[in-house]
Design an enzyme around this catalytic site. Structure first.
Site, PDB file in Angstrom:
ATOM      1  N   LYS A  33      -0.305  -1.234   0.082  1.00 26.43           N
ATOM      2  CA  LYS A  33      -0.452  -0.185   1.286  1.00 26.43           C
ATOM      3  C   LYS A  33      -0.079  -1.021   2.630  1.00 26.43           C
ATOM      4  CE  LYS A  33      -1.058   3.645   3.336  1.00 26.43           C
ATOM      5  NZ  LYS A  33       0.337   4.461   3.550  1.00 26.43           N
ATOM      6  N   CYS A  46      -4.887  -7.310  -0.281  1.00 29.79           N
ATOM      7  CA  CYS A  46      -5.858  -7.404  -1.393  1.00 29.79           C
ATOM      8  C   CYS A  46      -7.010  -6.582  -0.556  1.00 29.79           C
ATOM      9  CB  CYS A  46      -6.325  -8.762  -1.549  1.00 29.79           C
ATOM     10  SG  CYS A  46      -5.001  -9.881  -2.083  1.00 29.79           S
ATOM     11  N   ARG A  85      -4.874  -0.919  -1.831  1.00 27.45           N
ATOM     12  CA  ARG A  85      -4.692  -2.227  -1.164  1.00 27.45           C
ATOM     13  C   ARG A  85      -4.052  -3.203  -1.988  1.00 27.45           C
ATOM     14  NH1 ARG A  85      -6.698  -2.938   4.058  1.00 27.45           N
ATOM     15  NH2 ARG A  85      -6.087  -5.199   3.697  1.00 27.45           N
ATOM     16  N   HIS A 109      33.088   4.876   5.961  1.00 24.99           N
ATOM     17  CA  HIS A 109      33.296   3.469   6.161  1.00 24.99           C
ATOM     18  C   HIS A 109      32.887   2.682   5.346  1.00 24.99           C
ATOM     19  CE1 HIS A 109      34.732   4.379  10.134  1.00 24.99           C
ATOM     20  NE2 HIS A 109      33.600   5.058  10.528  1.00 24.99           N
ATOM     21  N   LYS A 117      11.706   6.787   0.885  1.00 24.44           N
ATOM     22  CA  LYS A 117      10.903   7.403   0.016  1.00 24.44           C
ATOM     23  C   LYS A 117      11.268   7.575  -1.174  1.00 24.44           C
ATOM     24  CE  LYS A 117       8.281   7.297   2.195  1.00 24.44           C
ATOM     25  NZ  LYS A 117       7.469   6.554   3.375  1.00 24.44           N
ATOM     26  N   ASN A 149      -8.739 -12.641   1.119  1.00 29.25           N
ATOM     27  CA  ASN A 149      -7.496 -11.897   1.557  1.00 29.25           C
ATOM     28  C   ASN A 149      -6.524 -12.563   2.527  1.00 29.25           C
ATOM     29  OD1 ASN A 149      -5.564  -9.660   1.852  1.00 29.25           O
ATOM     30  ND2 ASN A 149      -6.826  -8.189   2.739  1.00 29.25           N
ATOM     31  N   GLY A 150      -5.462 -12.780   2.340  1.00 28.30           N
ATOM     32  CA  GLY A 150      -4.698 -13.684   3.214  1.00 28.30           C
ATOM     33  C   GLY A 150      -3.951 -14.517   2.835  1.00 28.30           C
ATOM     34  N   TRP A 168      -3.437  -8.281  -5.042  1.00 25.86           N
ATOM     35  CA  TRP A 168      -2.001  -7.879  -4.866  1.00 25.86           C
ATOM     36  C   TRP A 168      -1.417  -9.215  -4.706  1.00 25.86           C
ATOM     37  CZ3 TRP A 168       2.325  -8.385  -1.179  1.00 25.86           C
ATOM     38  CH2 TRP A 168       3.488  -7.649  -1.718  1.00 25.86           C
ATOM     39  N   GLU A 197      11.224   4.295  -3.223  1.00 23.49           N
ATOM     40  CA  GLU A 197       9.786   3.464  -3.530  1.00 23.49           C
ATOM     41  C   GLU A 197       9.098   4.040  -4.552  1.00 23.49           C
ATOM     42  OE1 GLU A 197       7.880   4.789   0.772  1.00 23.49           O
ATOM     43  OE2 GLU A 197       6.894   2.913  -0.255  1.00 23.49           O
ATOM     44  N   GLU A 216      14.880   7.189   6.116  1.00 23.97           N
ATOM     45  CA  GLU A 216      13.435   7.409   5.608  1.00 23.97           C
ATOM     46  C   GLU A 216      13.436   8.196   4.296  1.00 23.97           C
ATOM     47  OE1 GLU A 216      10.576   6.060   6.069  1.00 23.97           O
ATOM     48  OE2 GLU A 216       9.141   7.452   5.252  1.00 23.97           O
TER      49      GLU A 216
END
Ligand code: F6R
Length: 602
Positions: free
Chosen positions: A597, A2, A30, A499, A480, A106-107, A80, A483, A476
């Site tokens: 983020k 947040c 955030r 496999h 990308k 925040n937390g 968030w 997301e 990666e």
């Protein structure tokens, strides 16, 4: 997770509300499922809405809310969700029963359930599902015992267990009270007042002079003063740092999205990462911050997401240089199962330096008395401050939720780290590192990614394969893609395709194949032929277009370089493909759904 912003001052022509809204818009990366502000009027004026910041903007009264020309104090929050879904009621700030105090947080407050039931038993009424709402009620309860507002805030915070950055304002009081424990909080020293935020971009347009709060510290911010104290209220000497980037750096600079801007910033980010650390004439690498680090017996790298992929890449380099290195998803790191012994160096690879999983792994390593090193982008971040050593990747602020330039800078920093730890370098290595920024520029200038994105925008799924140093880049590339496009994408070590995953390959699943570096190209081409036989489109990312063109529908070319660095260049092509595919699909590129983020909860 947040974003918190606070301001006490006369606004220099702006209202307190304007300053807070400006800060919240800079912090939206955030968290962005709800937002709110509180102005220290009588009673405290709170405005909050679920949804993006625009929803809050529309809900604000037309007239100046509190703290107009005369100044004042206020706090704001962009959320968030962790406790309770996004809703107006769950949005911060939260207040006490009498609307005399408003709080943003925040937390996660781990003991909020027991606090809430004991407060409820004493008649406090709650309006949200959040853990945060206990804080204003705790303050209210403390104020009933003693009228000292600062002491009441401190005592209330003293009852919290968990992680928090918390800020409060009282009715008709131009003071913000704040505290930090395991969640970032930074103060800004301005000309026309003082600021507080979970991250510097919230107030960088007003001031570049900052104080980073440490865990256990409290702050009192008024229009004319900033005071830092410990939990007993003893005033501490706080260091004032100067931020070396400006509001322009934190803005979009003409690009449609931060992500595209940050992809294009990679040449400069890598130049900055290398500056003063590599010497072409002697072929040497010197990282001043690491001067007091001896060659470790073994290295553990802990990281999450994109940083984990960089760590996989770095571990391979370390092993090739003769240093045993293992990589762990930070959330799975277990120092009891994999003991830390004498000579173990634990490296936390974390762009933000605030990722809860990575911090928790580093703290476990610290407790086990391992030597710890933070490889991070954020000066003054928790990881930087809690580890024995820190190496900065110097990528500059990254605003887009999808990490791009920080991944490239992490790879380059890890390459230098491997060189320092193994005490091994060469002209070829340093020369190739120095050439990377221009080579990335060539990729950026000539990429066919927009055409590739348009050609496959209707695909059922996207697969990515690579071998050796390119294997983490394949994974990666898929991360990308998924997301920011919300499409199914998977990355595999090229040899693994046969496999199992090959069962998913059809004529409508393009396979992005990293075909770089002579040593692996032949084998990976074999895997590409397996794909071709299933009539899947092949997009080769290659430094040898002549060799691969006849097996590929498109070739995304990269310049020739040292075999260790070809995947860094290939990754730029994959970033661009993800970006342009998301653009074709009209996605919210900088703020993908469900993501934030900085992930500051475990
Ligand atoms: C993906 C992304 C995340 C982060 C991860 C770790 O684009 O950005 O996967 O890499 O949340 O974050 P840091 O590096 O800040 O520890």
């Amino acid at each position: 997770m947040c974003g918190i912003v606070g301001y006490a001052g006369n606004g220099d022509g702006e209202t307190v509300l304007d300053v807070l809204m400006g800060g919240l818009s800079d912090l939206e990366y955030r968290g962005y499922d709800s937002a709110g502000v509180a102005i220290a009027d009588e009673p405290v004026a709170v405005h909050k809405r679920s949804g993006e910041l625009t929803a809050l903007e529309e809900a604000l009264p037309d007239a100046d809310v509190g703290g107009g020309a005369a100044g004042g104090a206020g706090i704001g929050h962009t959320r968030w969700s962790t406790h309770g879904p996004p809703s107006d009621a769950n949005a911060h700030p939260h207040t006490d029963c009498e609307e005399q105090v408003a709080v943003v947080h925040n937390g996660i407050i781990e003991n909020y359930e027991s606090l809430r039931s004991s407060l409820a038993a004493r008649g406090h009424e709650f309006e949200s599902d959040t853990d945060t709402e206990v804080v204003p009620h705790l303050i209210e309860a403390e104020l009933a015992a003693s009228a000292d507002r600062e002491a009441a805030f401190r005592r209330a915070v003293g009852r919290l267990e968990g992680s928090y950055a918390v800020a409060a304002v009282y009715a008709a009081d131009e003071t913000i009270y704040a505290a930090r424990h395991e969640s970032p909080l930074v103060l800004g020293i301005g000309e026309d007042g003082h600021y507080l935020a979970s991250d510097v971009p919230a107030f960088i347009e007003h001031t570049d002079r900052v104080i980073y709060l440490d865990d256990g510290e409290f702050a009192r911010v008024t229009p004319t003063s900033v005071t830092v104290t410990d939990e007993r209220g003893t005033v501490l000497d706080a260091d004032v740092d100067t931020i070396e980037w400006d509001a322009e750096d934190a803005g979009k600079s003409g690009y449609d999205h931060y992500m595209l801007k940050e992809i294009h910033e990679q040449p400069e980010a890598i130049r900055t990462c290398l500056r003063g650390r590599v010497e072409e004439l002697t072929g040497s690498v010197t990282v001043e911050e690491l001067d007091d680090l001896d060659r470790p017996r073994v290295v553990h790298l802990v990281a999450c997401g994109t940083s984990y992929h960089a760590a996989l890449y770095g571990a391979r380099l370390l092993r090739e240089r003769g240093i045993p290195a293992q990589v762990f998803l930070a959330s799975e790191y277990d120092v009891e199962a994999i003991p830390v012994t004498d000579g173990t160096l634990v490296v936390g690879v974390t762009q933000s330096g605030e990722t809860a999983d990575t911090l928790s792994a580093l703290r476990a390593a610290n407790r086990a008395r391992a030597e710890t090193l933070a490889l991070t982008n954020v000066v003054g971040s928790s990881a930087a401050r809690e580890c024995d050593h820190v190496m900065y990747i110097r990528a500059g602020p990254e605003i887009s939720v999808a990490a791009t330039k920080t991944f490239a800078s992490q790879q380059v920093a890890l390459a230098m780290l491997s060189s320092v730890l193994a005490d091994e370098s060469s002209h070829a290595f340093v020369g190739a590192l120095r050439a990377l920024p221009d080579q990335i520029q060539t990729v950026l200038d000539d990429s066919l990614a927009p055409e590739v994105a348009a050609a496959y925008v209707d695909a059922d799924a996207y697969f990515f394969i690579g071998r050796g140093y390119a294997a983490p880049v394949a994974v990666e590339g898929a991360l990308k893609m998924k997301e920011i496009t919300y499409e199914h994408a998977e990355g595999f070590a090229a040899g693994e395709l046969k496999h199992g995953p090959l069962a998913l390959v059809t004529e409508n699943t393009p396979v992005f194949s990293i075909l770089t570096g002579d040593d692996h190209l032949g084998k990976t081409l074999g895997n590409v032929k397996e794909v071709e036989a299933r009539e899947a489109p092949v997009i080769a990312i290659s430094d040898a277009p002549d060799r691969v063109a006849r097996h590929a529908d498109f070739v995304l070319e990269v310049p020739e370089t040292h075999r260790w660095f070809a995947p860094i260049l290939a990754n730029v092509q994959l970033q661009l493909v993800a970006y342009w595919t998301a653009t074709e699909l009209g996605r919210s590129i900088d703020k993908p759904r469900n993501l934030a983020k900085s992930v500051t909860v475990e």
